[in-house]
Design a protein around this motif. Structure first.
Motif, PDB file in Angstrom:
ATOM      1  N   GLU A  15      -3.088   1.458  -0.992  1.00 47.35           N
ATOM      2  CA  GLU A  15      -1.989   0.866  -0.222  1.00 47.35           C
ATOM      3  C   GLU A  15      -1.015   0.271  -1.241  1.00 47.35           C
ATOM      4  O   GLU A  15      -1.316  -0.728  -1.881  1.00 47.35           O
ATOM      5  N   LEU A  16       0.118   0.916  -1.420  1.00 53.90           N
ATOM      6  CA  LEU A  16       1.119   0.443  -2.376  1.00 53.90           C
ATOM      7  C   LEU A  16       2.201  -0.340  -1.634  1.00 53.90           C
ATOM      8  O   LEU A  16       2.857   0.178  -0.746  1.00 53.90           O
ATOM      9  N   ILE A  17       2.357  -1.598  -2.037  1.00 56.72           N
ATOM     10  CA  ILE A  17       3.358  -2.474  -1.427  1.00 56.72           C
ATOM     11  C   ILE A  17       4.360  -2.870  -2.508  1.00 56.72           C
ATOM     12  O   ILE A  17       4.032  -3.615  -3.434  1.00 56.72           O
ATOM     13  N   VAL A  18       5.577  -2.342  -2.432  1.00 57.55           N
ATOM     14  CA  VAL A  18       6.628  -2.673  -3.394  1.00 57.55           C
ATOM     15  C   VAL A  18       7.615  -3.621  -2.726  1.00 57.55           C
ATOM     16  O   VAL A  18       8.151  -3.310  -1.655  1.00 57.55           O
ATOM     17  N   ILE A  19       7.823  -4.769  -3.341  1.00 60.83           N
ATOM     18  CA  ILE A  19       8.779  -5.739  -2.816  1.00 60.83           C
ATOM     19  C   ILE A  19      10.052  -5.656  -3.644  1.00 60.83           C
ATOM     20  O   ILE A  19      10.062  -6.017  -4.830  1.00 60.83           O
ATOM     21  N   ASN A  20      11.109  -5.153  -3.046  1.00 63.78           N
ATOM     22  CA  ASN A  20      12.414  -5.081  -3.703  1.00 63.78           C
ATOM     23  C   ASN A  20      13.039  -6.472  -3.627  1.00 63.78           C
ATOM     24  O   ASN A  20      13.497  -6.916  -2.586  1.00 63.78           O
ATOM     25  N   ASP A  21      13.062  -7.146  -4.779  1.00 63.79           N
ATOM     26  CA  ASP A  21      13.460  -8.547  -4.827  1.00 63.79           C
ATOM     27  C   ASP A  21      14.975  -8.708  -4.982  1.00 63.79           C
ATOM     28  O   ASP A  21      15.473  -9.272  -5.950  1.00 63.79           O
ATOM     29  N   GLY A  22      15.713  -8.166  -4.002  1.00 70.04           N
ATOM     30  CA  GLY A  22      17.163  -8.335  -3.991  1.00 70.04           C
ATOM     31  C   GLY A  22      17.903  -7.497  -5.010  1.00 70.04           C
ATOM     32  O   GLY A  22      18.955  -7.910  -5.515  1.00 70.04           O
ATOM     33  N   SER A  23      17.387  -6.318  -5.320  1.00 69.18           N
ATOM     34  CA  SER A  23      18.030  -5.452  -6.317  1.00 69.18           C
ATOM     35  C   SER A  23      19.451  -5.100  -5.905  1.00 69.18           C
ATOM     36  O   SER A  23      19.740  -4.861  -4.729  1.00 69.18           O
ATOM     37  N   THR A  24      20.341  -5.029  -6.906  1.00 72.79           N
ATOM     38  CA  THR A  24      21.739  -4.684  -6.647  1.00 72.79           C
ATOM     39  C   THR A  24      22.080  -3.303  -7.196  1.00 72.79           C
ATOM     40  O   THR A  24      23.243  -2.896  -7.166  1.00 72.79           O
ATOM     41  N   ASP A  25      21.083  -2.583  -7.715  1.00 69.77           N
ATOM     42  CA  ASP A  25      21.321  -1.237  -8.242  1.00 69.77           C
ATOM     43  C   ASP A  25      20.779  -0.201  -7.248  1.00 69.77           C
ATOM     44  O   ASP A  25      20.779  -0.436  -6.046  1.00 69.77           O
ATOM     45  N   GLN A  26      20.281   0.908  -7.732  1.00 74.32           N
ATOM     46  CA  GLN A  26      19.824   1.997  -6.862  1.00 74.32           C
ATOM     47  C   GLN A  26      18.324   1.929  -6.544  1.00 74.32           C
ATOM     48  O   GLN A  26      17.744   2.899  -6.055  1.00 74.32           O
ATOM     49  N   THR A  27      17.699   0.790  -6.787  1.00 69.87           N
ATOM     50  CA  THR A  27      16.257   0.666  -6.568  1.00 69.87           C
ATOM     51  C   THR A  27      15.860   1.020  -5.136  1.00 69.87           C
ATOM     52  O   THR A  27      14.898   1.773  -4.906  1.00 69.87           O
ATOM     53  N   GLU A  28      16.573   0.507  -4.158  1.00 73.64           N
ATOM     54  CA  GLU A  28      16.211   0.747  -2.753  1.00 73.64           C
ATOM     55  C   GLU A  28      16.290   2.234  -2.415  1.00 73.64           C
ATOM     56  O   GLU A  28      15.404   2.773  -1.731  1.00 73.64           O
ATOM     57  N   GLN A  29      17.302   2.908  -2.900  1.00 73.03           N
ATOM     58  CA  GLN A  29      17.442   4.344  -2.636  1.00 73.03           C
ATOM     59  C   GLN A  29      16.301   5.134  -3.290  1.00 73.03           C
ATOM     60  O   GLN A  29      15.779   6.093  -2.711  1.00 73.03           O
TER      61      GLN A  29
END
Length: 330
Positions: A35-49
């Motif tokens: 179970e991989l849980i990645v928390i995107n800590d408010g990234s402003t680059d292309q991390t979410e995409q």
């Protein structure tokens, strides 16, 4: 809690240049009950995409993949969000700019299954350079006798390392050892590993394996390599002491252990003062450091040696030459 499931909680901030290689290392695991849980800590680059683009890949591999976005709150805040929802029998929290070796999870699970009393496991970690992946060395805990005390060594920094992906904990013991509620409250300057590791290290046995299961990437500009001024470093040492005392206060400590723990805290402070003075070529804290050594009857040879290196700068050159010769002879 799902038997056999390994939960991986990974904070990530502006990881467009490196998060893909971490995600690929999870996809490449020989053990897939993950179970991989990645928390995107408010990234402003292309991390979410990038995270969204991996959804199908993880689904095809049969790995549960959860990625959540939050406003930037730091690693501890991101870890907390993961701790709220993880469901694995085992837990690990690697950094998103590092890499798991292909059989990392399988090797660790095998050890934990064979040692049901083990609450926390530490593997050997390879240190590599970013881009070139040139090997720079290893992190490893070496047990030289039966008097293993991971808890005290985590405080003093003796024979230990803090790269989080090198650790795995048994979730039931982790929950049992951690204070309620299960919330990490360490400031950014200190990080979350003390609060995650110390309670379980105090209450349950630790295990160690020789296998390299994690690659720590030395990356310019990473949070752990941020430079500070001399006086900012002094402030951080003070914060570290306060954080450690607060963590220890929340653990049910046996009376007979209190003296050793207080001494360990002083050793940590002395080591940090000496490291700071050597790094900045200053002796501002030498008198206070020597008094701490005397008052706490600290007899560590490396600490005494570093005191001389601070007091007599000419010895630093000789020590540097000696260390280089040793390195060449290895």
């Amino acid at each position: 809690m799902q038997k056999g499931l390994v939960s991986i909680i990974t904070p990530c901030y502006n990881g467009e240049k490196f998060v893909s290689r971490f995600l690929d290392s999870v996809l490449d695991q020989s053990y897939t009950n993950i179970e991989l849980i990645v928390i995107n800590d408010g990234s402003t680059d292309q991390t979410e995409q990038i995270l969204k683009s991996y959804e199908i890949k993880f689904k095809e591999k049969g790995i549960k993949f959860i990625h959540l976005f939050q406003s930037n709150g730091g690693q501890s805040s991101a870890i907390n969000k993961g701790l709220e929802i993880f469901s694995g029998e085992y837990l690990t929290w690697p950094d998103s700019d590092d890499i798991l070796t292909p059989d990392a999870i399988e090797i660790k699970i095998k050890y934990m299954d064979e040692h049901p009393d083990c609450g926390i496991l530490i593997c050997k970690t390879e240190i590599v350079e970013d881009v070139t992946f040139k090997r720079l060395g290893f992190y490893q805990r070496v047990i030289v006798d039966s008097k293993d005390n991971l808890f005290l060594d985590l405080i003093t920094g003796n024979n230990i390392y803090y790269s989080p992906g090198g650790y795995m904990v048994r979730s039931s013991m982790f929950r049992d050892a951690m204070p309620n509620p299960l919330i990490i409250q360490c400031p950014r300057e200190i990080g979350q590993n003390y609060q995650l590791l110390l309670p379980i290290a105090y209450k349950y046995p630790a295990g160690y394996i020789e296998d390299v299961c994690y690659r720590y990437i030395v990356r310019a500009g990473s949070h752990s390599r941020t430079a500070h001024s001399f006086y900012k470093e002094i402030e951080i040492i003070g914060i570290s002491q306060k954080v450690l005392r607060n963590i220890i206060k929340d653990i049910k400590i046996n009376d007979e252990d209190i003296e050793d723990i207080n001494k360990a805290l002083m050793i940590q402070k002395v080591k940090n003062y000496l490291r700071l003075m050597l790094n900045y070529h200053r002796d501002d804290l030498l008198v206070e450091t020597q008094q701490l050594i005397k008052n706490n009857d600290i007899k560590d040879r490396n600490i005494i040696k570093d005191c001389y290196l601070v007091k007599y700068p000419c010895l630093r050159i000789l020590n540097s030459v000696y260390n280089r010769i040793l390195k060449l002879l290895k």
